[in-house]
Write an enzyme that holds these catalytic residues in place. Structure first.
Site, PDB file in Angstrom:
ATOM      1  N   ASP A 119      30.243  37.819  36.906  1.00 39.40           N
ATOM      2  CA  ASP A 119      30.961  39.081  36.749  1.00 39.40           C
ATOM      3  C   ASP A 119      30.854  39.505  35.287  1.00 39.40           C
ATOM      4  O   ASP A 119      31.155  38.711  34.382  1.00 39.40           O
ATOM      5  CB  ASP A 119      32.430  38.904  37.139  1.00 39.40           C
ATOM      6  CG  ASP A 119      33.177  40.220  37.161  1.00 39.40           C
ATOM      7  OD1 ASP A 119      33.176  40.883  38.208  1.00 39.40           O
ATOM      8  OD2 ASP A 119      33.758  40.588  36.123  1.00 39.40           O
ATOM      9  N   ILE A 120      30.419  40.741  35.046  1.00 43.48           N
ATOM     10  CA  ILE A 120      30.320  41.246  33.673  1.00 43.48           C
ATOM     11  C   ILE A 120      31.730  41.463  33.147  1.00 43.48           C
ATOM     12  O   ILE A 120      32.535  42.145  33.770  1.00 43.48           O
ATOM     13  CB  ILE A 120      29.517  42.558  33.620  1.00 43.48           C
ATOM     14  CG1 ILE A 120      28.095  42.342  34.147  1.00 43.48           C
ATOM     15  CG2 ILE A 120      29.491  43.110  32.196  1.00 43.48           C
ATOM     16  CD1 ILE A 120      27.287  43.614  34.319  1.00 43.48           C
ATOM     17  N   GLU A 175      30.096  45.163  39.576  1.00 35.57           N
ATOM     18  CA  GLU A 175      29.470  44.482  38.433  1.00 35.57           C
ATOM     19  C   GLU A 175      29.366  42.984  38.673  1.00 35.57           C
ATOM     20  O   GLU A 175      29.226  42.198  37.744  1.00 35.57           O
ATOM     21  CB  GLU A 175      30.246  44.767  37.144  1.00 35.57           C
ATOM     22  CG  GLU A 175      31.597  44.114  37.048  1.00 35.57           C
ATOM     23  CD  GLU A 175      32.730  44.915  37.680  1.00 35.57           C
ATOM     24  OE1 GLU A 175      33.874  44.525  37.457  1.00 35.57           O
ATOM     25  OE2 GLU A 175      32.482  45.914  38.390  1.00 35.57           O
TER      26      GLU A 175
END
Length: 192
Positions: free
Chosen positions: A62-63, A105
């Site tokens: 996950d960004i 994301e």
């Protein structure tokens, strides 16, 4: 000549069908596999590992603070970031690994025949590359980090594929809740 035309036409149809299939299972922006394909392949790999007793690992990435990226640089800037991160993940996978856009994301990688220790090395390599990246967008240079959760079978004996995915997801949220920019391996001791 007619035979060659027929073979040519059939070849063109086969190529077109292959292209359509590839478009149906890949995310148009990141070129990674879509979530629906992830679910199907996760089920297949889970059954295979369960049946033959082989290792299977799953990483969910996950960004970190991606909403801030979109708020600061707009959705086009966010899209560029997603493409760059997807490229790093895809370029570092083996031919047997299955890299997917998990959603938004988030990205996932299914690592067949891979124990947790090796999955951790892979996830840490991705984390380090992302941390060192400098992405130019308009007049700005964007730096970002990524968090990840790793689950591994049979080290942690999940009873269902959904439980296995949940383990990786729990490890991801442990990473995000404990400083971000880190990799966490699911263990019952860490995340009961």
């Amino acid at each position: 000549l007619q035979l060659l035309q027929y073979v040519s036409t059939q070849s063109a149809i086969a190529i077109k069908n292959a292209d359509l299939y590839d478009m149906a299972i890949r995310d148009g922006m990141t070129k990674l596999f879509i979530h629906k394909y992830f679910k199907r392949r996760m089920e297949e790999e889970w059954r295979r590992s369960s049946r033959y007793g082989t290792s299977l690992s799953l990483i969910i990435f996950d960004i970190d603070h991606f909403k801030n990226v979109n708020d600061t640089y707009g959705h086009q800037g966010g899209d560029k970031i997603l493409k760059e991160v997807a490229k790093v993940i895809g370029d570092n996978c083996r031919s047997t690994d299955i890299a997917c856009r998990y959603g938004g994301e988030e990205f996932s990688v299914i690592l067949p025949e891979t124990p947790g220790s090796e999955a951790m090395k892979f996830a840490e390599r991705i984390r380090n590359i992302i941390e060192m990246m400098r992405i130019s967008y308009n007049d700005a240079v964007v730096q970002l980090t990524i968090s990840s959760g790793v689950a591994s079978f049979p080290e942690e004996n999940a009873r269902t594929v959904e439980g296995f995915i949940g383990m990786a997801d729990s490890a991801l949220y442990y990473s995000k809740n404990n400083g971000r920019n880190r990799v966490t391996l699911y263990t019952k001791e860490l995340l009961p």
